[in-house]
Write a protein that holds these residues in place. Structure first.
Motif, PDB file in Angstrom:
ATOM      1  N   ILE A  90     -76.332  10.420  48.818  1.00 52.70           N
ATOM      2  CA  ILE A  90     -77.705  10.803  49.147  1.00 52.70           C
ATOM      3  C   ILE A  90     -78.414  11.291  47.891  1.00 52.70           C
ATOM      4  CG2 ILE A  90     -79.167  12.373  50.467  1.00 52.70           C
ATOM      5  CD1 ILE A  90     -76.974  12.483  52.589  1.00 52.70           C
ATOM      6  N   ALA A  91     -79.536  10.668  47.566  1.00 52.28           N
ATOM      7  CA  ALA A  91     -80.334  11.105  46.418  1.00 52.28           C
ATOM      8  C   ALA A  91     -81.165  12.328  46.790  1.00 52.28           C
ATOM      9  CB  ALA A  91     -81.236   9.976  45.935  1.00 52.28           C
ATOM     10  N   TYR A  92     -81.906  12.214  47.885  1.00 51.94           N
ATOM     11  CA  TYR A  92     -82.683  13.352  48.362  1.00 51.94           C
ATOM     12  C   TYR A  92     -83.028  13.159  49.833  1.00 51.94           C
ATOM     13  CZ  TYR A  92     -86.824  10.336  47.616  1.00 51.94           C
ATOM     14  OH  TYR A  92     -87.739   9.312  47.649  1.00 51.94           O
ATOM     15  N   ILE A  93     -83.462  14.239  50.453  1.00 56.63           N
ATOM     16  CA  ILE A  93     -83.846  14.224  51.865  1.00 56.63           C
ATOM     17  C   ILE A  93     -85.258  14.779  51.964  1.00 56.63           C
ATOM     18  CG2 ILE A  93     -83.296  15.076  54.182  1.00 56.63           C
ATOM     19  CD1 ILE A  93     -80.394  15.516  53.132  1.00 56.63           C
ATOM     20  N   ALA A 129     -82.974  10.628  54.854  1.00 55.82           N
ATOM     21  CA  ALA A 129     -82.136  10.656  53.659  1.00 55.82           C
ATOM     22  C   ALA A 129     -82.361   9.382  52.856  1.00 55.82           C
ATOM     23  CB  ALA A 129     -80.667  10.787  54.047  1.00 55.82           C
ATOM     24  N   VAL A 130     -82.817   9.555  51.627  1.00 49.87           N
ATOM     25  CA  VAL A 130     -82.996   8.423  50.718  1.00 49.87           C
ATOM     26  C   VAL A 130     -81.721   8.303  49.882  1.00 49.87           C
ATOM     27  CG1 VAL A 130     -84.366   7.453  48.840  1.00 49.87           C
ATOM     28  CG2 VAL A 130     -85.484   8.778  50.652  1.00 49.87           C
ATOM     29  N   ASP A 186     -78.961   3.829  46.690  1.00 50.62           N
ATOM     30  CA  ASP A 186     -79.218   2.384  46.738  1.00 50.62           C
ATOM     31  C   ASP A 186     -80.596   2.072  47.318  1.00 50.62           C
ATOM     32  OD1 ASP A 186     -79.014   2.837  49.451  1.00 50.62           O
ATOM     33  OD2 ASP A 186     -77.194   1.654  49.736  1.00 50.62           O
ATOM     34  N   LYS A 187     -81.427   3.144  47.518  1.00 45.33           N
ATOM     35  CA  LYS A 187     -82.813   3.065  47.983  1.00 45.33           C
ATOM     36  C   LYS A 187     -82.952   2.804  49.487  1.00 45.33           C
ATOM     37  CE  LYS A 187     -84.679   1.754  43.485  1.00 45.33           C
ATOM     38  NZ  LYS A 187     -85.545   0.815  42.725  1.00 45.33           N
ATOM     39  N   SER A 188     -81.850   2.720  50.209  1.00 46.13           N
ATOM     40  CA  SER A 188     -81.943   2.620  51.663  1.00 46.13           C
ATOM     41  C   SER A 188     -82.295   4.002  52.226  1.00 46.13           C
ATOM     42  CB  SER A 188     -80.623   2.130  52.258  1.00 46.13           C
ATOM     43  OG  SER A 188     -79.579   3.055  51.993  1.00 46.13           O
ATOM     44  N   LEU A 239     -88.513  12.504  40.738  1.00 46.55           N
ATOM     45  CA  LEU A 239     -87.236  11.960  41.174  1.00 46.55           C
ATOM     46  C   LEU A 239     -87.036  10.554  40.624  1.00 46.55           C
ATOM     47  CD1 LEU A 239     -87.306  13.253  44.865  1.00 46.55           C
ATOM     48  CD2 LEU A 239     -86.418  14.385  42.813  1.00 46.55           C
ATOM     49  N   LEU A 240     -85.838  10.014  40.813  1.00 46.91           N
ATOM     50  CA  LEU A 240     -85.484   8.730  40.208  1.00 46.91           C
ATOM     51  C   LEU A 240     -86.407   7.596  40.626  1.00 46.91           C
ATOM     52  CD1 LEU A 240     -81.577   8.866  40.388  1.00 46.91           C
ATOM     53  CD2 LEU A 240     -83.029   9.157  38.377  1.00 46.91           C
ATOM     54  N   ASP A 241     -86.930   7.653  41.851  1.00 41.83           N
ATOM     55  CA  ASP A 241     -87.832   6.593  42.306  1.00 41.83           C
ATOM     56  C   ASP A 241     -89.293   6.960  42.071  1.00 41.83           C
ATOM     57  OD1 ASP A 241     -87.968   8.607  44.133  1.00 41.83           O
ATOM     58  OD2 ASP A 241     -87.466   7.380  45.877  1.00 41.83           O
ATOM     59  N   ASP A 242     -89.513   7.931  41.155  1.00 43.07           N
ATOM     60  CA  ASP A 242     -90.847   8.375  40.733  1.00 43.07           C
ATOM     61  C   ASP A 242     -91.611   9.149  41.803  1.00 43.07           C
ATOM     62  OD1 ASP A 242     -90.635   7.383  38.130  1.00 43.07           O
ATOM     63  OD2 ASP A 242     -91.235   5.378  38.775  1.00 43.07           O
ATOM     64  N   VAL A 243     -90.921   9.597  42.835  1.00 39.07           N
ATOM     65  CA  VAL A 243     -91.542  10.506  43.799  1.00 39.07           C
ATOM     66  C   VAL A 243     -91.729  11.859  43.121  1.00 39.07           C
ATOM     67  CG1 VAL A 243     -91.170  11.797  45.940  1.00 39.07           C
ATOM     68  CG2 VAL A 243     -90.656   9.355  45.843  1.00 39.07           C
ATOM     69  N   GLU A 244     -92.917  12.436  43.281  1.00 37.96           N
ATOM     70  CA  GLU A 244     -93.229  13.715  42.646  1.00 37.96           C
ATOM     71  C   GLU A 244     -93.232  14.825  43.694  1.00 37.96           C
ATOM     72  OE1 GLU A 244     -96.762  15.778  39.904  1.00 37.96           O
ATOM     73  OE2 GLU A 244     -96.682  13.595  40.207  1.00 37.96           O
ATOM     74  N   VAL A 245     -92.524  15.909  43.397  1.00 36.37           N
ATOM     75  CA  VAL A 245     -92.423  17.045  44.317  1.00 36.37           C
ATOM     76  C   VAL A 245     -92.971  18.281  43.618  1.00 36.37           C
ATOM     77  CG1 VAL A 245     -90.890  18.465  45.728  1.00 36.37           C
ATOM     78  CG2 VAL A 245     -90.346  16.036  45.346  1.00 36.37           C
ATOM     79  N   ASP A 246     -94.041  18.857  44.158  1.00 35.53           N
ATOM     80  CA  ASP A 246     -94.626  20.066  43.579  1.00 35.53           C
ATOM     81  C   ASP A 246     -93.760  21.279  43.906  1.00 35.53           C
ATOM     82  OD1 ASP A 246     -96.802  18.712  42.515  1.00 35.53           O
ATOM     83  OD2 ASP A 246     -97.961  18.907  44.373  1.00 35.53           O
TER      84      ASP A 246
END
Length: 252
Positions: free
Chosen positions: A163-166, A175-176, A179-181, A230-237
């Motif tokens: 799991i990369a992140y939730i 849960a992302v 493998d991006k699933s 995050l690795l998939d360029d999602v930004e979390v403030d």
């Protein structure tokens, strides 16, 4: 005169405590009332002098022990709590006073008498506070390693290490994977935070629980805010308190 800081997010509890303090000791001065972790950190950083703190454990934006990760507190503290006798025994062993809610006048009076007998301000050892946090938050040595998920008429297993992140969306925890699933987990974010290894996963915000491997960078923005990419360029403030906490977490 006893200068008091109250850290409590329930207005009824604030008024009840102030009323009892005034009945017991007319010299008590309420310097400030604060209802959250982040506001308390900012207030303490100003260096305003108080003699005693009454502090609730669960506040509007987190658990009070997060305060001690961000700022050194050299002021005697009376914790107010509704936790069971086991937790209260830990408070006793570590010489931290407590008041069980609803607060009784006799118990409060004993706390004030104990405070008055102190010859010097007590500096709370950080390890003691960590031990208290373990009890209050119910940390476990054996954390969840996998999830068994239902998929129509089949089941599948996902490993927590994959799991990369939730994140939460429309009250669903998703849960992302690396493998991006994406998999929907039948748990709240609070339940997931308590069941996953805190050395691997960090609660970055109310919406995000991230693994350290998913963090690409920490970014300072123009509006003085900080965010993680995050690795998939999602930004979390991040809030100010979460910024301090994640830097400490990543540096351990």
């Amino acid at each position: 005169m006893i200068r008091v800081l109250i850290v409590e997010d329930e207005q009824y509890n604030v008024q009840h405590l102030i009323g009892l303090l005034n009945e017991i000791d007319a010299t008590v001065e309420i310097v400030a009332v604060i209802d959250g972790v982040e506001d308390c950190i900012e207030w303490l950083e100003q260096g305003i002098e108080v003699d005693l703190i009454f502090m609730d454990i669960r506040l509007s934006d987190g658990v009070c022990f997060e305060i001690f990760d961000a700022v050194e507190v050299n002021i005697p503290i009376v914790f107010t709590t509704a936790y069971d006798q086991y937790a209260l025994q830990v408070f006793k062993v570590n010489s931290l006073d407590y008041l069980l809610k609803p607060i009784k006048k006799s118990a409060l009076q004993q706390s004030l008498e104990k405070f008055k007998k102190l010859n010097t301000l007590q500096v709370y050892d950080k390890q003691i506070l960590n031990n208290l946090t373990d009890v209050i938050q119910g940390r476990k040595e054996n954390y969840r390693m996998r999830f068994l998920l239902s998929n129509n008429d089949k089941y599948k297993v996902i490993q927590t290490q994959d799991i990369a992140y939730i994140y939460t969306e429309f009250r669903l925890s998703k849960a992302v994977m690396f493998d991006k699933s994406v998999n929907i987990l039948p748990f709240t974010m609070e339940e997931l935070e308590s069941e996953l290894d805190p050395n691997r996963f960090f609660r970055a915000s109310r919406q995000f629980l991230v693994s350290y491997e998913s963090i690409k960078t920490i970014q300072n923005n123009l509006n003085s805010k900080v965010s993680i990419i995050l690795l998939d360029d999602v930004e979390v403030d991040l809030s100010r308190e979460r910024t301090r906490a994640i830097k400490q977490w990543l540096d351990t």
